[in-house]
Design a protein around this motif. Structure first.
Motif, PDB file in Angstrom:
ATOM      1  N   ASP A   1       0.836  -1.207   0.000  1.00 35.91           N
ATOM      2  CA  ASP A   1       0.000   0.000   0.000  1.00 35.91           C
ATOM      3  C   ASP A   1       0.870   1.256   0.000  1.00 35.91           C
ATOM      4  N   ASP A   2       1.964   1.223   0.764  1.00 35.52           N
ATOM      5  CA  ASP A   2       2.882   2.364   0.785  1.00 35.52           C
ATOM      6  C   ASP A   2       3.480   2.608  -0.598  1.00 35.52           C
ATOM      7  N   ASP A   3       3.857   1.523  -1.290  1.00 39.27           N
ATOM      8  CA  ASP A   3       4.370   1.651  -2.651  1.00 39.27           C
ATOM      9  C   ASP A   3       3.324   2.304  -3.549  1.00 39.27           C
ATOM     10  N   LEU A   4       2.090   1.856  -3.433  1.00 38.21           N
ATOM     11  CA  LEU A   4       1.008   2.384  -4.271  1.00 38.21           C
ATOM     12  C   LEU A   4       0.770   3.861  -3.985  1.00 38.21           C
ATOM     13  N   ASP A   5       0.921   4.271  -2.728  1.00 41.06           N
ATOM     14  CA  ASP A   5       0.785   5.690  -2.389  1.00 41.06           C
ATOM     15  C   ASP A   5       1.859   6.516  -3.073  1.00 41.06           C
ATOM     16  N   VAL A   6       3.080   5.998  -3.119  1.00 44.31           N
ATOM     17  CA  VAL A   6       4.193   6.704  -3.752  1.00 44.31           C
ATOM     18  C   VAL A   6       4.019   6.731  -5.274  1.00 44.31           C
ATOM     19  N   ILE A   7       3.578   5.639  -5.849  1.00 47.01           N
ATOM     20  CA  ILE A   7       3.430   5.521  -7.300  1.00 47.01           C
ATOM     21  C   ILE A   7       2.398   6.506  -7.838  1.00 47.01           C
ATOM     22  N   GLU A   8       1.276   6.650  -7.150  1.00 43.30           N
ATOM     23  CA  GLU A   8       0.212   7.590  -7.516  1.00 43.30           C
ATOM     24  C   GLU A   8      -0.189   7.524  -8.988  1.00 43.30           C
TER      25      GLU A   8
ATOM     26  N   GLY B   1       9.204   0.626 -12.130  1.00 43.41           N
ATOM     27  CA  GLY B   1      10.362   0.553 -11.241  1.00 43.41           C
ATOM     28  C   GLY B   1      10.107  -0.284 -10.000  1.00 43.41           C
ATOM     29  N   LYS B   2       8.937  -0.113  -9.406  1.00 43.78           N
ATOM     30  CA  LYS B   2       8.608  -0.883  -8.189  1.00 43.78           C
ATOM     31  C   LYS B   2       8.470  -2.372  -8.499  1.00 43.78           C
ATOM     32  N   ILE B   3       7.874  -2.693  -9.645  1.00 43.59           N
ATOM     33  CA  ILE B   3       7.738  -4.102 -10.032  1.00 43.59           C
ATOM     34  C   ILE B   3       9.119  -4.696 -10.291  1.00 43.59           C
ATOM     35  N   GLN B   4       9.983  -3.938 -10.972  1.00 40.34           N
ATOM     36  CA  GLN B   4      11.353  -4.392 -11.212  1.00 40.34           C
ATOM     37  C   GLN B   4      12.055  -4.698  -9.901  1.00 40.34           C
ATOM     38  N   GLN B   5      11.950  -3.767  -8.958  1.00 39.98           N
ATOM     39  CA  GLN B   5      12.584  -3.923  -7.647  1.00 39.98           C
ATOM     40  C   GLN B   5      12.052  -5.136  -6.910  1.00 39.98           C
ATOM     41  N   ALA B   6      10.738  -5.266  -6.875  1.00 35.59           N
ATOM     42  CA  ALA B   6      10.105  -6.319  -6.079  1.00 35.59           C
ATOM     43  C   ALA B   6      10.338  -7.715  -6.652  1.00 35.59           C
ATOM     44  N   TYR B   7      10.416  -7.812  -7.983  1.00 39.35           N
ATOM     45  CA  TYR B   7      10.468  -9.126  -8.612  1.00 39.35           C
ATOM     46  C   TYR B   7      11.784  -9.424  -9.323  1.00 39.35           C
ATOM     47  N   GLY B   8      12.705  -8.474  -9.371  1.00 29.54           N
ATOM     48  CA  GLY B   8      13.994  -8.707  -9.990  1.00 29.54           C
ATOM     49  C   GLY B   8      13.914  -8.969 -11.481  1.00 29.54           C
ATOM     50  N   ARG B   9      13.003  -8.290 -12.155  1.00 28.63           N
ATOM     51  CA  ARG B   9      12.828  -8.464 -13.603  1.00 28.63           C
ATOM     52  C   ARG B   9      13.431  -7.287 -14.344  1.00 28.63           C
ATOM     53  N   THR B  10      13.687  -7.501 -15.639  1.00 24.18           N
ATOM     54  CA  THR B  10      14.204  -6.413 -16.467  1.00 24.18           C
ATOM     55  C   THR B  10      13.070  -5.454 -16.805  1.00 24.18           C
ATOM     56  N   ARG B  11      13.440  -4.259 -17.211  1.00 27.84           N
ATOM     57  CA  ARG B  11      12.438  -3.263 -17.602  1.00 27.84           C
ATOM     58  C   ARG B  11      11.599  -3.785 -18.767  1.00 27.84           C
TER      59      ARG B  11
END
Length: 73
Positions: A31-38, A46-56
């Protein structure tokens, strides 16, 4: 307006509607991530990349599929 700009505008405008769907699809996004993403597509990527270690590129393909499923494309 380009497809990306249109999608960005649509996503941001309907962000509260899609937050639950984003969290359902990418459960590691908090939820905090979603608040920042807006609703900003680049921030979501970027958040999905960070959380799951995937390429852009991987995340962009996955996000495009999600956008189609949710009527954003």
């Amino acid at each position: 307006m380009t497809d990306t700009a249109l999608n960005q505008s649509t996503l941001k405008g309907k962000w509260n509607e899609f937050r639950g769907s984003v969290q359902e699809r990418w459960g590691k996004i908090t939820d905090d991530d979603l608040d920042v993403i807006e609703g900003r597509r680049d921030q979501l990527i970027g958040k999905i990349q960070q959380a799951y270690g995937r390429t852009r590129a991987e995340v962009e393909r996955e996000l495009e599929a999600w956008e189609k499923e949710n009527g954003l494309r």
